[in-house]
Write a protein that holds these residues in place. Structure first.
Motif, mmCIF file in Angstrom:
data_model
loop_
_atom_site.group_PDB
_atom_site.id
_atom_site.type_symbol
_atom_site.label_atom_id
_atom_site.label_comp_id
_atom_site.label_asym_id
_atom_site.label_seq_id
_atom_site.Cartn_x
_atom_site.Cartn_y
_atom_site.Cartn_z
ATOM 1 N N UNK A 56 37.291 46.794 35.145
ATOM 2 C CA UNK A 56 38.177 45.781 35.728
ATOM 3 C C UNK A 56 39.231 46.456 36.596
ATOM 4 N N UNK A 57 39.846 47.514 36.075
ATOM 5 C CA UNK A 57 40.878 48.207 36.840
ATOM 6 C C UNK A 57 40.323 48.804 38.124
ATOM 7 N N UNK A 58 39.110 49.373 38.049
ATOM 8 C CA UNK A 58 38.495 49.952 39.250
ATOM 9 C C UNK A 58 38.276 48.892 40.315
ATOM 10 N N UNK A 59 37.854 47.711 39.902
ATOM 11 C CA UNK A 59 37.600 46.621 40.847
ATOM 12 C C UNK A 59 38.910 46.087 41.420
ATOM 13 N N UNK A 60 39.897 45.846 40.579
ATOM 14 C CA UNK A 60 41.172 45.277 41.036
ATOM 15 C C UNK A 60 41.867 46.222 42.017
ATOM 16 N N UNK A 61 41.687 47.515 41.837
ATOM 17 C CA UNK A 61 42.324 48.473 42.750
ATOM 18 C C UNK A 61 41.677 48.493 44.131
ATOM 19 N N UNK A 62 40.577 47.755 44.308
ATOM 20 C CA UNK A 62 39.977 47.619 45.639
ATOM 21 C C UNK A 62 40.684 46.548 46.472
ATOM 22 N N UNK A 63 41.514 45.714 45.848
ATOM 23 C CA UNK A 63 42.223 44.652 46.570
ATOM 24 C C UNK A 63 43.251 45.295 47.488
ATOM 25 N N UNK A 82 41.570 38.761 49.892
ATOM 26 C CA UNK A 82 41.016 40.097 49.668
ATOM 27 C C UNK A 82 40.451 40.197 48.257
ATOM 28 N N UNK A 83 41.179 39.658 47.277
ATOM 29 C CA UNK A 83 40.684 39.648 45.894
ATOM 30 C C UNK A 83 39.367 38.882 45.813
ATOM 31 N N UNK A 84 39.276 37.782 46.527
ATOM 32 C CA UNK A 84 38.043 36.993 46.528
ATOM 33 C C UNK A 84 36.881 37.790 47.124
#
Length: 220
Positions: A56-63, A82-84
């Motif tokens: 989850x953290x790895x994905x959220x840090x792509x925002x 961007x999150x979407x």
């Protein structure tokens, strides 16, 4: 051979979930992908739940980060969209985010940053509190929909569809009122780009009207 570390473990786990869905991910499968014994993973993630938290953290840090000097509405809109985009890239992620018993560090950092955008834009702490509640999961790029059509049930035949339309005419009317972009759906139902942005813009415009008039929850 690249040395095994937490970042490499998480990157490989995200890639596996992207390829085969979150259900296909296991510690054994991940170890095979990394060409290590399963026990080697536990030096970097204590268990499957910690692995999911890290993903989850790895994905959220792509925002994307907020742009300095932006209008607060533009900044919020850009980050939410961007999150979407990130969740469309990692279609399993929204369900894992929902499954967490508490926010992970990257999610907390993201929420803290979003609150900062509101506050720096002139919204009071009171209004920001209620704005974050109103946005709900939209702040992370997805929304819970009233009509979820992702269940996988077979489409009704023409006779059954006619009967449903007769019994529930207003639902049938709405169902036929607009086409939805199935390719952009995050979690199923009507959560496509148009519906998502429509709701987001309504909320942001409403927050701005409340800010401009100095709204407080005490005044209601």
């Amino acid at each position: 051979m690249t040395r095994l570390n937490r970042e490499r473990v998480l990157r490989a786990a995200v890639a596996l979930a992207d390829e085969g869905g979150i259900e296909s991910l296991s510690m054994r499968r991940l170890a095979q992908e990394l060409d290590v014994v399963p026990m080697a993973l536990y030096k970097h993630v204590a268990n499957k739940e910690q692995l999911l938290d890290g993903m989850v953290d790895a994905v959220v840090r792509e925002i994307e980060l907020p742009q300095p000097g932006s209008d607060w509405r533009d900044a919020v809109r850009r980050r939410v969209l961007s999150a979407r985009t990130v969740l469309l890239r990692h279609r399993w992620a929204y369900r894992v985010i929902e499954s967490r018993t508490g926010p992970t560090p990257a999610v907390l950092e993201y929420l803290d940053s979003m609150i900062g955008v509101f506050r720096d834009g002139g919204l009071s702490a009171d209004l920001t509190h209620h704005a974050m509640h109103a946005l709900g999961s939209r702040v992370l790029g997805f929304s819970q929909e009233l009509f979820d059509t992702s269940g996988g049930a077979a489409a009704p035949d023409a006779g059954a569809a006619d009967t449903m339309a007769e019994r529930y005419p207003r639902i049938a009317e709405l169902a036929g009122a607009a086409a939805h972009d199935g390719g952009s759906v995050v979690g199923g139902g009507c959560d496509d780009r148009f519906e998502f942005e429509f709701a987001l813009d309504l909320l942001l415009d409403g927050f701005e009207r409340l800010r401009a008039r100095g709204w407080t929850s005490a005044a209601g």
